[in-house]
Each structure stands twice: as C-alpha cells, then as structure tokens.
Scaffold this active site. Sequence first.
Site, PDB file in Angstrom:
ATOM      1  N   ASP A 177      63.056  25.677 -14.906  1.00 33.33           N
ATOM      2  CA  ASP A 177      61.788  26.139 -15.463  1.00 33.33           C
ATOM      3  C   ASP A 177      60.916  24.934 -15.794  1.00 33.33           C
ATOM      4  O   ASP A 177      61.348  24.015 -16.500  1.00 33.33           O
ATOM      5  CB  ASP A 177      62.075  26.948 -16.729  1.00 33.33           C
ATOM      6  CG  ASP A 177      60.860  27.718 -17.224  1.00 33.33           C
ATOM      7  OD1 ASP A 177      59.729  27.218 -17.036  1.00 33.33           O
ATOM      8  OD2 ASP A 177      61.038  28.799 -17.812  1.00 33.33           O
ATOM      9  N   GLY A 184      56.277  23.863  -1.311  1.00 28.40           N
ATOM     10  CA  GLY A 184      56.464  22.460  -0.975  1.00 28.40           C
ATOM     11  C   GLY A 184      55.347  21.768  -0.245  1.00 28.40           C
ATOM     12  O   GLY A 184      55.483  20.596   0.115  1.00 28.40           O
ATOM     13  N   GLY A 185      54.227  22.432   0.000  1.00 24.32           N
ATOM     14  CA  GLY A 185      53.143  21.816   0.752  1.00 24.32           C
ATOM     15  C   GLY A 185      52.545  20.603   0.061  1.00 24.32           C
ATOM     16  O   GLY A 185      52.472  19.511   0.626  1.00 24.32           O
ATOM     17  N   LYS A 186      52.086  20.792  -1.184  1.00 21.82           N
ATOM     18  CA  LYS A 186      51.511  19.660  -1.914  1.00 21.82           C
ATOM     19  C   LYS A 186      52.585  18.630  -2.226  1.00 21.82           C
ATOM     20  O   LYS A 186      52.309  17.419  -2.250  1.00 21.82           O
ATOM     21  CB  LYS A 186      50.838  20.145  -3.191  1.00 21.82           C
ATOM     22  CG  LYS A 186      49.617  21.027  -2.976  1.00 21.82           C
ATOM     23  CD  LYS A 186      48.955  21.367  -4.296  1.00 21.82           C
ATOM     24  CE  LYS A 186      47.844  22.376  -4.120  1.00 21.82           C
ATOM     25  NZ  LYS A 186      48.339  23.722  -3.753  1.00 21.82           N
ATOM     26  N   CYS A 236      44.566  27.783  -7.663  1.00 21.78           N
ATOM     27  CA  CYS A 236      43.835  28.312  -6.507  1.00 21.78           C
ATOM     28  C   CYS A 236      43.091  29.565  -6.966  1.00 21.78           C
ATOM     29  O   CYS A 236      43.251  30.649  -6.404  1.00 21.78           O
ATOM     30  CB  CYS A 236      44.792  28.622  -5.361  1.00 21.78           C
ATOM     31  SG  CYS A 236      43.909  28.989  -3.832  1.00 21.78           S
ATOM     32  N   ALA A 239      56.525  23.188  -7.614  1.00 25.07           N
ATOM     33  CA  ALA A 239      56.458  22.612  -6.269  1.00 25.07           C
ATOM     34  C   ALA A 239      56.563  23.620  -5.132  1.00 25.07           C
ATOM     35  O   ALA A 239      56.116  23.334  -4.023  1.00 25.07           O
ATOM     36  CB  ALA A 239      57.552  21.555  -6.096  1.00 25.07           C
ATOM     37  N   GLY A 240      57.178  24.778  -5.356  1.00 24.96           N
ATOM     38  CA  GLY A 240      57.391  25.689  -4.245  1.00 24.96           C
ATOM     39  C   GLY A 240      56.091  26.245  -3.673  1.00 24.96           C
ATOM     40  O   GLY A 240      55.135  26.461  -4.422  1.00 24.96           O
ATOM     41  N   ASP A 277      50.482  22.633 -10.421  1.00 20.25           N
ATOM     42  CA  ASP A 277      49.843  23.600  -9.530  1.00 20.25           C
ATOM     43  C   ASP A 277      50.273  24.974 -10.027  1.00 20.25           C
ATOM     44  O   ASP A 277      51.221  25.579  -9.532  1.00 20.25           O
ATOM     45  CB  ASP A 277      50.293  23.347  -8.089  1.00 20.25           C
ATOM     46  CG  ASP A 277      49.569  24.227  -7.091  1.00 20.25           C
ATOM     47  OD1 ASP A 277      48.583  24.882  -7.469  1.00 20.25           O
ATOM     48  OD2 ASP A 277      50.011  24.286  -5.933  1.00 20.25           O
TER      49      ASP A 277
END
Length: 494
Positions: A355, A307-309, A426, A304-305, A373
Amino acid sequence: MSSTERNAKGHERSRPKVRSHTQAAPSQRTRAADPARLVAFEVLRAVSGEDAYANLVLPKSIRKHRLDKRDAGFATELAYGALRGQGTYDAILARCVDRPLEKLDPAVLDALRIGAHQLLAMRVPAHAALDQTVGLARAVIGAGPSALINAVLRKVAARDLGEWTALLTEGDTDAIRRAAIEQSHPEWIVRALRQSLVAHGRSVEEINDLLRADNDAPVVNLVALPGLGDLDEARAAGAVDGELVADSALFSAGDVGRLESVRAGTTRVQDAGSQLVARALAELDLDGVTPDEDGVEKWLDMCAGPGGKAALLAALAHEKGAVILANEPAPHRAQLVRQALDAVPGETWNVRTGDGRTVAEDYPETFDRILVDAPCTGLGALRRRPESRWRRQPSDVGELGSLQRELLLSAVDAVKPGGVVAYVTCSPHPAETKAVVADVLRQRNDLELLDAGAALDAVSLTGSLGAGHESTAQLWPHVHQTDAMFLALVRRKI
C-alpha cells in the site's frame, strides 16, 4: 414492360415492387456475421456485460478473428465510436423503440448501438449498415431479435445525426443538457468539465471544444526509452516524430504490436501528457538536497501499475545514475510493473508490492523524487477510454478524494527535505487536483509549491505549453492533444 398486369378478371393490378436490399426476402438476407462487426459487437458485450476495458478486449478479438489491417481499422472505429456515442445513440434509440431501453436484452441494445453508429457517423451505405447489423444479430442473437433490430434501425436511418440531435434538443435552453446530447457525455461530466476549465484558468466557452476532443479518435503516442530505445523502426513503419516531447512519435499505421521495439519494451505506447509529467519530475533541479553517502539519488513511483510511467522514469534514472523503487499494491499489477521495467537494467530498479500509504513507514525521508500518479476518475482520458464516461458516477470523486490525500501525505513523509513530490492525476476535476493539493498544504507548514507550468515548459519541445495556472499545471485534449493530465510539484522545505 408495363408496370401493371391483369388479374383473372381482367382488372389491372400493380406489379410487386422489387425489394430493397434492406427488405430482402428471408432467403436473400445476410445470415452470417461479418467478422469486423462481430469483433465490435464482442467488445461492446464485454464492456457492458463484464465491465471489461475496450482497449484490452479489442486486440484479443481482432487476433481471434484474424482480421486484416483494413477490417481491424473498421472494427476499431466501430467499437470505439459506438462507445463514445452511446449517450447520443441511446437517446435516439429511445425515440425508436416501443419500450424503455433497460427492458431490452443487453445484447440487442449493443447491436442497435453498433447499427446506429454505422448509420449516423460512418461512411457506410445505409443498406449495408442495416443488412450487416441484422445479419450479425441473426447469427449471434437470434431471428426474433433481428426483426426488432431491423425495424428500429430503419427508424434511425430516417434522419441524419444533425437532424436527430436537433430534434432531441428542440426547445431546451439548458446548455449542459444540450451538450450532453450533442457531444455524448453524461450531464454530470459536462458540468464537472466546465468547472474544471474555470478552476484551471481557462474559459468555460471552451467546453464544446473539449467535449469534441474527447470524441476524437486519438493517435497512438509512442516513447522510446531514453538511452535504451529509438524510433527508427517506428519511423520506417510510418510514425512521425512528436511535436511536444523528445523521443516521442505518433503512430497511425495499424497494429503497433508488430514493432519489434514495442515487443522488446524499449519503445512503449504512452500518451505525450504522461511523458511530459514524468520528464518534468526527472529533470527538475533539486537545490539543497543532502545526498546519501553513496551519492545516488533515490526515486519512488508510489502508484506504479501497470508500469508505463515507471518504465520511462527508470530509463531516465538509469541515464542519471539514480535508482527507483516502483510501488504497486495489487500483486498482479506489480507483476505488470516488473514486465514493463524489464527493458531497463536491473540494478536501476526494484518493485515493492504494498500500500502506498505505508511507504513512509518503511522509507521515512528517503527519496529525492517521488511520483504520485494517484488513482482518479480518469476524466482526462475519456477519448482513450470511452467506456469510462458511462461507468463513472459523481460519488466516485468524493470516494477517491480521501485516498488521494492519504497518498500525497505519505509521499511528503517519504521525501527528503528539499526533495520534490509530483502529484499527478489523469483528471482535471478540481476536487481531484487543486483541492487535494491545497488540503495537504494546509495540513503541513513544511511544504511549498514549485512552478509546475515552468517545469513542463522546460521539458517540452515547444518551450511554451501554456499549461500553468497558480503554480500547478493542467494539460488538455483540445489544446495540447494529450490526455488532461494535472501536475503539482510539492517541495518539502529544508
């Protein structure tokens, strides 16, 4: 007045020529560092000397030097442009310096890169680019190095960028080497992106369009968190609605941080490609999933870091009555996730610091929807993170591959039968995208691919992005004006 005068013996002698701006006498030369150029120099020094990220250093330096909007724009263009063009500029500088570039003081080399970008790619008069860059060097590096910088940049200024690239590629029939010089990318990345185009069903002939798109300054993309934010303030400040995805806007009116909605977290800076993949997962129909006793869908953002998505997913979860767990292994990044989620009602989300590869041990067959992600090379975001192209190495692809596979395997163990895992990178590199998904599918007989291209089309405003290929989907900077986001939707069979 005659251009000559006679000496004591009556012989004519030439009058001294008036010094040009770049040949000014020592007392006339610029000695102070122009604040905008100083900001750009500080960014390059932090990037090359401290492995910093330009997008984090630049705003702090702009605020420190109190640049106005115009100077901030100049500093931004100069810093990012010098970073993007570094490969080409270094090849040019190598022709103008009498020693290997690695023998130069790193600060001198960064000053030369700044000067080269002004001379070759900005609408800055040559005399001003030379004078101001030498003045910057004199102020922050020293008088001795400033003389070297002046001499080298005068050689650089003797040709324009087209003439330099023609000289550097003269007689070279290798298309990859030529593209690396002309478009300022490492050769291995040019080769990887060529392979990526073909792997995702596009023509290798698009490579120069893709490389040029990497070198274009991206417009800031905004997203208003659904049900929580709006774009009214951004529109009033000059933003225009995005054409790809709902609740999005394009902002090119200066510092987005001055918007109250951005400071409050209800409007966020997020690439449209990231918005699309998050919405594709959130809006997907899940047929046959057995609901929990409480009837509440459970979602997971495994990586998650910062935190945008996670924030966008949490807002979508809140609208749908679902809850989301955001997982992040690094404690400081987990705190960033909490800050990003703060704008969403607290009953919707929770944060786990751990983790991602162990999530399934704590939450076996628990989640309806999972976003992976995955950490990747970031080759799809080179336009926004230009320094990455010079930091990454071919070996990074292999080293990240095992982690990507482990995370995806953990996710398919943590998802319910009938649930879906969105595997996202990405990066378009086939070793980080299709190969990872194919390897995991080969290891399991209870998984199937859903049509990711159709899922993206379903949440796009255009209705037809043309990103799908063999059930996965790949966005492109030169086609969609987004980061090169990859999406695979892996369903666990019931």
